[in-house]
Enzyme design. Structure first.
Site, short mmCIF file in Angstrom:
data_model
loop_
_atom_site.label_atom_id
_atom_site.label_comp_id
_atom_site.label_asym_id
_atom_site.label_seq_id
_atom_site.Cartn_x
_atom_site.Cartn_y
_atom_site.Cartn_z
N THR A 411 0.82 -1.21 0.00
CA THR A 411 0.00 0.00 0.00
C THR A 411 0.85 1.26 0.00
OG1 THR A 411 -0.27 0.10 2.42
CG2 THR A 411 -1.85 -1.23 1.19
N ASP A 412 2.06 1.21 0.55
CA ASP A 412 2.93 2.38 0.48
C ASP A 412 3.22 2.76 -0.97
OD1 ASP A 412 3.46 3.51 2.95
OD2 ASP A 412 5.07 2.12 3.43
#
Length: 536
Positions: A411-412
Site C-alpha cells: 500500500t505504500d
C-alpha cells in the site's frame, strides 16, 4: 517478447479505465498501449509470470524463506495506475500546447517500479546483516485473534512489551527487525514476543497498546474492502492562477514545479513519479536532512533506499516548526504548481499549513494519508501493514491461508502512485481552468484499487530452482516430476508445447545483473528502474 499463451493485460486496462472515469476523464481521449513484458526480454504472458520474473515473489516470500506469489494481481494494478497517470500526463501536455498523442507502459516495468528499493539494495556492494532467529508477524492472542501492531518509537515499543511482561533482551532484539521491515521485507521477531501475546487475550493486548501509545488492529479475514472509497478525491480551491502553465518540453510535466514535504515511502513515491514525468521536484527536509539518509546499506554518504525514492529532487532544509521555517515554506509554495505532504492527521492545521492558509490560487494541494478520515479524528498509525490488516488486503494476498500482511510494502507504493495520479488530475484541471484543487488520498483508499480476484499460482520446484507455468501443465510435464530436471529443461519443453515456463527469481542480485533486464534498469550509484512510460 510475446508468448504463445499471452492475452492482453485486461486487469491493468480495467484499473486505468476506472481511475480515469473517477476523475471525470474520458478513457478514450488518449491512445494507451500496454503489454506484459515491455523492454524486458522475456516471454511474460500473464500476472504470475511477471511476479515470478520481476522479483515480486522473491520479496513477498522473504519472510517464508522461499518465493511466494501474491494472491492478487498487484503488478497489473500498479500497471493500471501508471497507465492512467500516463494518460493524464498526455492530456496535460496537449492542453499546454504539446504534441504528445500516446502513452505506452508494461506490467513488467510496473513490477520493477514496485520493488525498486529492494533492487537498489540488491545492486549495492554492502551486504545486509543476517536475520536473527524468530518468526514474522502477525501476532496471535490466546483467544485466537491475529493482530498487527505498529509504533515508530523505541520508547513505545519497550513500554508495550514491558506491559506484557517481556524482559528487555528480546524486546531490544526485536526492535531492529521490526523497525527495518519496511525496507527489508523480513521481520524475524524473537519467539518470546510471540509467546507473550499468545499468553493473553486480545483485550489485554489492546490495554497494553493504549497504555504505551502503540497501535494495534486485528487482521481481517474478509478480503473485501470494508469501505467503498474513491482512490482519490479532488475539491476546488478558490481563485484563479495568475499565470498559465507554459508549453511542455520533452516530457509532459516539464516546467511544472512540485514542492513535497514527505517521509518514508508513500509520499516520496508520489514526488518521484511526478519527477519522472518531467516536473522539477523540490524536496523539503528538516534541518540536518531526512534521517532516512543514514539508514544502511549506503551508496557513498547516502542510503540506497533513500536514493531509490528521492534521487533527482532538489533538497531544501526547512524547520517548519518555526515561524521563519513556515514563512520559507510559504515562499517555496508561492512559486510552485503543486504541493504534496504526508504529515500526520491535524499537523497541517496546527502549523497553519493547511490548504486554506498555504495554497496560492491555482495550486494543487495534495495530502497523502494513511486512513484519510475513514477511522475518525484519532486513527491508528497510518502505515502499510496496519492498512493491509484492516483493508482486507492481508487476507486477499493469501487465498486459502490465514491472513497476514505482505512485508512487501504494497500500500505504500500503491498509495504514492494514487497520490501522484490525483495530483495529475488536479494539474489537468489547473491547465484547463486556472483553478487549484485539494487532492486527498490514503493508503486505505489505494488498497481498495486492488481487485480481489484471487490468484492461486502454483510455484513448482525444479532440480535447480522454481518455475511457474502459463498454459497446459500436463502438456509441459506429462506426469513427470518437475524436480527431475533443471528449470531450463522445462522452459524448452514448455515452448515446444505452446506454453510458457517462467523461472522464478530467487535472488535480486541475479536479476539486476541479467542482461535481459538491461533496457528496463539503469545503474549509477545504485540500480534503478527507468521511467515506465514511453510517450509519442
Amino acid at each position: 517478447m510475446s508468448a504463445p499463451v499471452s492475452a492482453r493485460p485486461g486487469t491493468a486496462e480495467a484499473v486505468a479505465t476506472a481511475l480515469l472515469r473517477e476523475v471525470g476523464e474520458d478513457p478514450g481521449q488518449v491512445r494507451r498501449e500496454l503489454d506484459w513484458s515491455g523492454p524486458v526480454e522475456l516471454p511474460l504472458p500473464d500476472e504470475a509470470a511477471v511476479q515470478a520474473a520481476c522479483g515480486i515473489m522473491q520479496v513477498h516470500g522473504r519472510s517464508a524463506g522461499r518465493p511466494v506469489p501474491l494472491g492478487v494481481p498487484y503488478a497489473s494494478t500498479v500497471a493500471g495506475v501508471l497507465l492512467a497517470q500516463g494518460a493524464l500526463a498526455v492530456a496535460i501536455a496537449r492542453a499546454r500546447g504539446g504534441r504528445i498523442e500516446r502513452v505506452r507502459t508494461s506490467v513488467a516495468q510496473s513490477a520493477l517500479l514496485a520493488v525498486q528499493q529492494y533492487l537498489a539494495v540488491a545492486g549495492c556492494a554492502e551486504p545486509e546483516p543476517p536475520a536473527e532467529p524468530g518468526a514474522p508477524p502477525p501476532l496471535r492472542t490466546a483467544d485466537g485473534v491475529r493482530c498487527e501492531l505498529e509504533t515508530l518509537t523505541a520508547e513505545h515499543w519497550l513500554a508495550f512489551w514491558t506491559a506484557l511482561g517481556v524482559e528487555r533482551g528480546p524486546v531490544a532484539r526485536g526492535w531492529r527487525p521490526f523497525q527495518q521491515r519496511f525496507g527489508t521485507a523480513t521481520c524475524a521477531l524473537p519467539f518470546e514476543l510471540h509467546a507473550a501475546v499468545r499468553a493473553v487475550g486480545y483485550a489485554d493486548v489492546l490495554d497494553a497498546a493504549r497504555a504505551s501509545g502503540v497501535s494495534v488492529l486485528p487482521v481481517r479475514a474478509d478480503p473485501a474492502p470494508p469501505l467503498d472509497l474513491p482512490a482519490c478525491e479532488l475539491a476546488p480551491l478558490p481563485g484563479i492562477a495568475p499565470r498559465p502553465l507554459g508549453a511542455p518540453g520533452a516530457l509532459p510535466l516539464s516546467g511544472i514545479v512540485v514542492v513535497e514535504s514527505t517521509r518514508r515511502v508513500q509520499g516520496p513515491v508520489a514526488g518521484q513519479v511526478l519527477r519522472m514525468l518531467g516536473a522539477d521536484v523540490v524536496r523539503v527536509e528538516p534541518p540536518g536532512g531526512d534521517p532516512m539518509r543514514g539508514v544502511p546499506p549506503m551508496a557513498g554518504d547516502c542510503s540506497v533506499r533513500h536514493l531509490a525514492l528521492n534521487a533527482g529532487k532538489r533538497v531544501v532544509e526547512v524547520d517548519i516548526r518555526t515561524a521563519a521555517g513556515r514563512r520559507e515554506l510559504h515562499e517555496l509554495v508561492e512559486g510552485a504548481d503543486a504541493f504534496v505532504h504526508n504529515w500526520a492527521p491535524g499537523k497541517a492545521a496546527r502549523l497553519g499549513l493547511d490548504a486554506a492558509r498555504l495554497a496560492p490560487p491555482g495550486l494543487s494541494y495534495a495530502w497523502a494519508s494513511g486512513w484519510g478520515d475513514a477511522l475518525g479524528p484519532e486513527p491508528p498509525l497510518g502505515t502499510d501493514f496496519l492498512v493491509q490488516a484492516h483493508s482486507g488486503l492481508a487476507a486477499a494476498v493469501r487465498p486459502g491461508r490465514p491472513p497476514a500482511p505482505s512485508l512487501l510494502t504494497l500500500t505504500d507504493v500503491l498509495g504514492g502512485l494514487v497520490c501522484a495520479f490525483g495530483v495529475l488530475a488536479a494539474l489537468l484541471r489547473r491547465v484547463r481552468t486556472g483553478s487549484g484543487s485539494t487532492v486527498d488520498s490514503s493508503l486505505l483508499s489505494a488498497a481498495g484499487v486492488v481487485p480481489r480476484t484471487p490468484l492461486r499460482t502454483p510455484v513448482l520446484r525444479t532440480a535447480d530452482g522454481h518455475l511457474v507455468v502459463s498454459g497446459d501443465h500436463d502438456a509441459v510435464f506429462g506426469g513427470a516430476d518437475p524436480l527431475a530436471e533443471p528449470s531450463r529443461h522445462w522452459v524448452e519443453r514448455a515452448a515446444r508445447a505452446g506454453a510458457v515456463a517462467t523461472p522464478v527469481c530467487t535472488d535480486l542480485r541475479e536479476l539486476v545483473d541479467d542482461p535481459r533486464f538491461g533496457a528496463a534498469l539503469g545503474r549509477g550509484r545504485y540500480v534503478f528502474p527507468h521511467p515506465p512510460w514511453e510517450f509519442g
